[in-house]
Design an enzyme around this catalytic site. Structure first.
Site, PDB file in Angstrom:
ATOM      1  CB  ALA A  67      -0.922  -0.004   1.216  1.00  0.00           C
ATOM      2  CG  ASP A  68       2.817   4.980  -1.455  1.00  0.00           C
ATOM      3  OD1 ASP A  68       3.790   4.811  -0.692  1.00  0.00           O
ATOM      4  OD2 ASP A  68       2.553   6.057  -2.005  1.00  0.00           O
ATOM      5  CB  THR A  69      -1.330   7.019   1.743  1.00  0.00           C
ATOM      6  OG1 THR A  69      -1.950   5.778   2.089  1.00  0.00           O
ATOM      7  CG2 THR A  69      -2.347   8.140   1.883  1.00  0.00           C
ATOM      8  N   GLY A 104      -3.247   3.574  -2.708  1.00  0.00           N
ATOM      9  CA  GLY A 104      -3.206   2.460  -3.638  1.00  0.00           C
ATOM     10  C   GLY A 104      -2.905   1.184  -2.871  1.00  0.00           C
TER      11      GLY A 104
END
Length: 193
Positions: A67-69, A104
């Site tokens: 995940a990445d923000t 994501g």
């Protein structure tokens, strides 16, 4: 199947635990550079997939969650600030405006992969310089995309949100849990006990 969280984020780990999803955290240190001009949705999906792939290379039989923000304001991606001045600049940019938070997520398993993102709109109150200085003094902004954490004192900056609150924290856990369930079939974390 073993579930691995390809992240060093304590917030993502906390949300996985909150949902009762059994997992092991395996931070990857994957490269987080992005091409100039990439759109926020593509950026978070790219980075989430990169993190998941790095973990999957070491654990090919696991189901890996990456995940990445990022925060996006006025067409610019705001990652983690590089220092106090950069954090202040980001907070001034967000002041009195609505911005977007994108997370994501990439799910990789021996059976295949799924990559998706979630978007939440966040409106900030107008921020006086004293408020910005106070928030910087808390130390919270420096390890967070967009220089704030909605789950901590940064909540005092937020007027309203439209969308998934946990997406702003950095992980749309309800959507992730449903996608994991679909990948695994009936899973223990949705069974009644």
């Amino acid at each position: 199947m073993e579930i691995l969280l390809a992240s060093a984020s304590p917030r993502r780990a906390e949300l996985m635990k909150l949902a009762g999803i059994p997992f092991t955290a395996v931070p990857t240190g994957a490269d987080e550079t992005l091409p100039e001009g990439i759109l926020p949705a593509a950026a978070v999906e790219t980075l989430a997939l990169r993190k998941a792939q790095a973990a999957a290379q070491r654990h090919p039989q696991a189901l890996v969650v990456g995940a990445d923000t990022v925060v996006s304001a006025e067409g610019r991606i705001l990652g983690k600030p590089e220092g106090r001045a950069d954090a202040a600049r980001m907070l001034r940019l967000l002041s009195g405006r609505t911005h977007q938070v994108y997370t994501g997520v990439a799910l990789l398993s021996p059976a295949g992969q799924e990559v998706f993102h979630q978007r939440t709109d966040v409106a900030f109150y107008p921020l006086e310089e004293e408020t910005i200085a106070w928030y910087l003094d808390t130390g919270e902004p420096f390890d967070k995309a967009g220089a704030y954490g909605i789950q901590q004192r940064g909540a005092l900056l937020v007027e309203r949100i439209s969308g998934d609150y946990f997406n702003v924290v950095g992980f749309p856990i309800a959507l992730v849990a449903r996608k994991l369930r679909a990948l695994e079939g009936k899973s223990a974390f949705f069974e009644r006990k």
